[in-house]
Design a protein around this motif. Structure first.
Motif, PDB file in Angstrom:
ATOM      1  N   UNK A 134       0.837  -1.202   0.000  1.00 12.14           N
ATOM      2  CA  UNK A 134       0.000   0.000   0.000  1.00 12.14           C
ATOM      3  C   UNK A 134       0.866   1.244   0.000  1.00 12.14           C
ATOM      4  N   UNK A 135       1.903   1.248   0.824  1.00 17.31           N
ATOM      5  CA  UNK A 135       2.791   2.402   0.911  1.00 17.31           C
ATOM      6  C   UNK A 135       3.465   2.670  -0.428  1.00 17.31           C
ATOM      7  N   UNK A 136       3.884   1.621  -1.127  1.00 15.06           N
ATOM      8  CA  UNK A 136       4.516   1.793  -2.431  1.00 15.06           C
ATOM      9  C   UNK A 136       3.512   2.280  -3.471  1.00 15.06           C
ATOM     10  N   UNK A 137       2.298   1.762  -3.418  1.00 11.52           N
ATOM     11  CA  UNK A 137       1.282   2.105  -4.425  1.00 11.52           C
ATOM     12  C   UNK A 137       0.828   3.554  -4.323  1.00 11.52           C
ATOM     13  N   UNK A 138       0.778   4.092  -3.115  1.00 13.40           N
ATOM     14  CA  UNK A 138       0.220   5.435  -2.914  1.00 13.40           C
ATOM     15  C   UNK A 138       1.088   6.523  -3.533  1.00 13.40           C
ATOM     16  N   UNK A 139       2.339   6.195  -3.887  1.00 14.34           N
ATOM     17  CA  UNK A 139       3.268   7.160  -4.476  1.00 14.34           C
ATOM     18  C   UNK A 139       3.160   7.116  -5.994  1.00 14.34           C
ATOM     19  N   UNK A 140       2.586   8.161  -6.598  1.00 16.30           N
ATOM     20  CA  UNK A 140       2.384   8.161  -8.043  1.00 16.30           C
ATOM     21  C   UNK A 140       3.702   8.173  -8.828  1.00 16.30           C
ATOM     22  N   UNK A 141       4.789   8.628  -8.211  1.00 15.82           N
ATOM     23  CA  UNK A 141       6.049   8.830  -8.927  1.00 15.82           C
ATOM     24  C   UNK A 141       6.842   7.543  -9.083  1.00 15.82           C
ATOM     25  N   UNK A 142       6.137   6.461  -9.379  1.00 14.43           N
ATOM     26  CA  UNK A 142       6.748   5.176  -9.701  1.00 14.43           C
ATOM     27  C   UNK A 142       6.007   4.643 -10.928  1.00 14.43           C
ATOM     28  N   UNK A 143       6.572   3.690 -11.645  1.00 11.12           N
ATOM     29  CA  UNK A 143       5.917   3.209 -12.864  1.00 11.12           C
ATOM     30  C   UNK A 143       4.494   2.709 -12.659  1.00 11.12           C
ATOM     31  N   UNK A 144       4.203   2.124 -11.500  1.00 13.95           N
ATOM     32  CA  UNK A 144       2.868   1.564 -11.272  1.00 13.95           C
ATOM     33  C   UNK A 144       2.122   2.246 -10.130  1.00 13.95           C
ATOM     34  N   UNK A 145       2.648   3.358  -9.628  1.00 18.38           N
ATOM     35  CA  UNK A 145       2.010   4.049  -8.517  1.00 18.38           C
ATOM     36  C   UNK A 145       0.681   4.673  -8.884  1.00 18.38           C
ATOM     37  N   UNK A 146      -0.282   4.577  -7.975  1.00 12.42           N
ATOM     38  CA  UNK A 146      -1.623   5.150  -8.115  1.00 12.42           C
ATOM     39  C   UNK A 146      -2.329   4.640  -9.372  1.00 12.42           C
ATOM     40  N   UNK A 147      -1.961   3.464  -9.819  1.00 11.57           N
ATOM     41  CA  UNK A 147      -2.563   2.845 -11.001  1.00 11.57           C
ATOM     42  C   UNK A 147      -3.642   1.873 -10.534  1.00 11.57           C
ATOM     43  N   UNK A 148      -4.831   1.975 -11.128  1.00 19.46           N
ATOM     44  CA  UNK A 148      -5.960   1.179 -10.646  1.00 19.46           C
ATOM     45  C   UNK A 148      -5.690  -0.321 -10.725  1.00 19.46           C
ATOM     46  N   UNK A 149      -5.008  -0.759 -11.772  1.00 21.44           N
ATOM     47  CA  UNK A 149      -4.789  -2.190 -11.963  1.00 21.44           C
ATOM     48  C   UNK A 149      -3.738  -2.779 -11.026  1.00 21.44           C
ATOM     49  N   UNK A 150      -2.958  -1.931 -10.362  1.00 24.97           N
ATOM     50  CA  UNK A 150      -1.906  -2.427  -9.473  1.00 24.97           C
ATOM     51  C   UNK A 150      -2.217  -2.188  -7.999  1.00 24.97           C
ATOM     52  N   UNK A 151      -3.414  -1.701  -7.702  1.00 25.08           N
ATOM     53  CA  UNK A 151      -3.780  -1.454  -6.304  1.00 25.08           C
ATOM     54  C   UNK A 151      -3.723  -2.771  -5.537  1.00 25.08           C
ATOM     55  N   UNK A 152      -2.986  -2.829  -4.444  1.00 23.87           N
ATOM     56  CA  UNK A 152      -2.830  -4.091  -3.718  1.00 23.87           C
ATOM     57  C   UNK A 152      -4.150  -4.599  -3.156  1.00 23.87           C
ATOM     58  N   UNK A 153      -4.262  -5.919  -3.074  1.00 31.06           N
ATOM     59  CA  UNK A 153      -5.481  -6.538  -2.558  1.00 31.06           C
ATOM     60  C   UNK A 153      -5.574  -6.379  -1.045  1.00 31.06           C
ATOM     61  N   UNK A 154      -6.800  -6.427  -0.555  1.00 29.59           N
ATOM     62  CA  UNK A 154      -7.017  -6.386   0.885  1.00 29.59           C
ATOM     63  C   UNK A 154      -7.202  -5.001   1.461  1.00 29.59           C
ATOM     64  N   UNK A 155      -7.361  -3.979   0.595  1.00 31.91           N
ATOM     65  CA  UNK A 155      -7.538  -2.613   1.074  1.00 31.91           C
ATOM     66  C   UNK A 155      -8.782  -1.997   0.439  1.00 31.91           C
ATOM     67  N   UNK A 156      -9.560  -1.299   1.242  1.00 32.04           N
ATOM     68  CA  UNK A 156     -10.739  -0.581   0.765  1.00 32.04           C
ATOM     69  C   UNK A 156     -10.625   0.874   1.176  1.00 32.04           C
ATOM     70  N   UNK A 157     -10.595   1.770   0.185  1.00 27.71           N
ATOM     71  CA  UNK A 157     -10.489   3.202   0.471  1.00 27.71           C
ATOM     72  C   UNK A 157     -11.860   3.753   0.827  1.00 27.71           C
ATOM     73  N   UNK A 158     -11.902   4.530   1.909  1.00 29.08           N
ATOM     74  CA  UNK A 158     -13.169   5.014   2.465  1.00 29.08           C
ATOM     75  C   UNK A 158     -13.269   6.534   2.474  1.00 29.08           C
ATOM     76  N   UNK A 159     -12.410   7.213   1.702  1.00 28.90           N
ATOM     77  CA  UNK A 159     -12.468   8.670   1.645  1.00 28.90           C
ATOM     78  C   UNK A 159     -11.423   9.311   2.523  1.00 28.90           C
TER      79      UNK A 159
END
Length: 320
Positions: free
Chosen positions: A251-276
């Motif tokens: 999750x920590x890696x995904x939240x950073x857009x400045x990576x090849x797959x960061x903030x990308x919908x298809x790479x969002x890690x499993x087991x997390x639900x964003x609630x706003x």
């Protein structure tokens, strides 16, 4: 992506922040209100809906306190970021003056040519430095609703989402950029009563007072300061439900857009639900968001690199 200085966008290299949002947007048709929804909006609420890659909602809202109820009926995660434009600048200026620089810069980034990308972004117009990120909702998962209360000054705003598509494109380029006029008329509303107080600081991260419990919880978020982080964005607050066995480092890696797959919908890690939550806002801002908490583990995380080192990744547990 957002930047602050502390309440206005920086120009030049640091302006890349907003670039990943508004700059690649195409102007969409103005028919953005779903039939019948106007009668469903409560006087104290601004209802916005996404079904695919758009924002359905009102064209004009009052200034002062407003509660955004954002229903994500699409299959992708989204958010609302409210960008206040300087006088005289509109989405048409973005298309003519900003989008070409953004597109060229992004192409260089995808090719790993960061120095060339900085040069491309240097072609941004001077007015772009005056755009102010003014809050909005945090990330919200498909099928969920985000409720965020923000105080807005009168002016011309762009409502956007810059989550990335599986092919790397930003949602703004798919239609998720829309004009919003905040009128001189004040809403006359007051902020909601809250259960939990959250403070966020650039150097010491997220802290809070109170013990979250099951049921409806209203969080008050104070941006004690604001700063530009290593991925050229300011900090925000996102609430995430974490299932047992989910990978917090992913999750920590995904939240950073400045990576090849960061903030990308298809790479969002499993087991997390964003609630706003609350989106990027100037120093001194106070925003509110609410969530229906059930027993389990939750994460508060900011959209910046190295969140755990900065104190911007915190977990808490809600008991039964």
């Amino acid at each position: 992506m957002p930047l602050h200085c502390p309440s206005t966008r920086l120009f030049g290299v640091t302006a890349i922040a907003l670039l990943l949002g508004i700059t690649s947007c195409r102007q969409e048709p103005k028919e953005k209100s779903e039939p019948g929804t106007a009668q469903e909006i409560e006087p104290a609420q601004i209802q916005v809906t996404t079904r695919s890659m758009e924002f359905f909602g009102p064209d004009t809202i009052p200034s002062g306190w407003n509660t955004f109820v954002y229903k994500n009926l699409s299959t992708e995660p989204h958010f609302i970021l409210l960008d206040k434009y300087p006088e005289g600048a509109t989405i048409e200026n973005t298309l003519a003056e900003v989008a070409p620089a953004f597109e060229a810069g992004m192409q260089f980034i995808m090719e790993g040519k960061n120095e060339e990308a900085m040069g491309a972004f240097g072609a941004l117009p001077e007015w772009f430095s005056q755009v102010v990120f003014s809050g909005g909702t945090g990330l919200i998962s498909p099928g969920k609703t985000a409720v965020t209360t923000v105080k807005l000054d009168p002016g011309y705003y762009i409502m956007e989402c810059y989550v990335r598509m599986p092919d790397g494109r930003f949602h703004t380029s798919m239609g998720m950029a829309r004009e919003l006029i905040v009128s001189e008329q004040d809403s006359g509303l007051r902020p909601p009563e809250f259960n939990i107080q959250i403070d966020i600081r650039g150097q010491s991260g997220i802290s809070w007072n109170g013990a979250p419990s099951a049921g409806k919880t209203v969080f008050r978020v104070e941006y004690v300061d604001q700063m530009v982080h290593g991925n050229f964005v300011g900090h925000d607050v996102n609430l995430v439900r974490m299932e047992e066995g989910a990978d917090l480092e992913a999750l920590e890696a995904w939240i950073n857009w400045a990576t090849p797959t960061g903030l990308m919908s298809s790479t969002m890690p499993e087991g997390f639900t964003f609630l706003g939550g609350t989106n990027d806002a100037p120093a001194g801002s106070v925003l509110y968001f609410e969530a229906e908490l059930t027993p389990g583990t939750y994460v508060l995380i900011s959209e910046v690199p190295n969140t755990s080192e900065k104190g911007m990744l915190k977990t808490f547990t809600v008991g039964s």
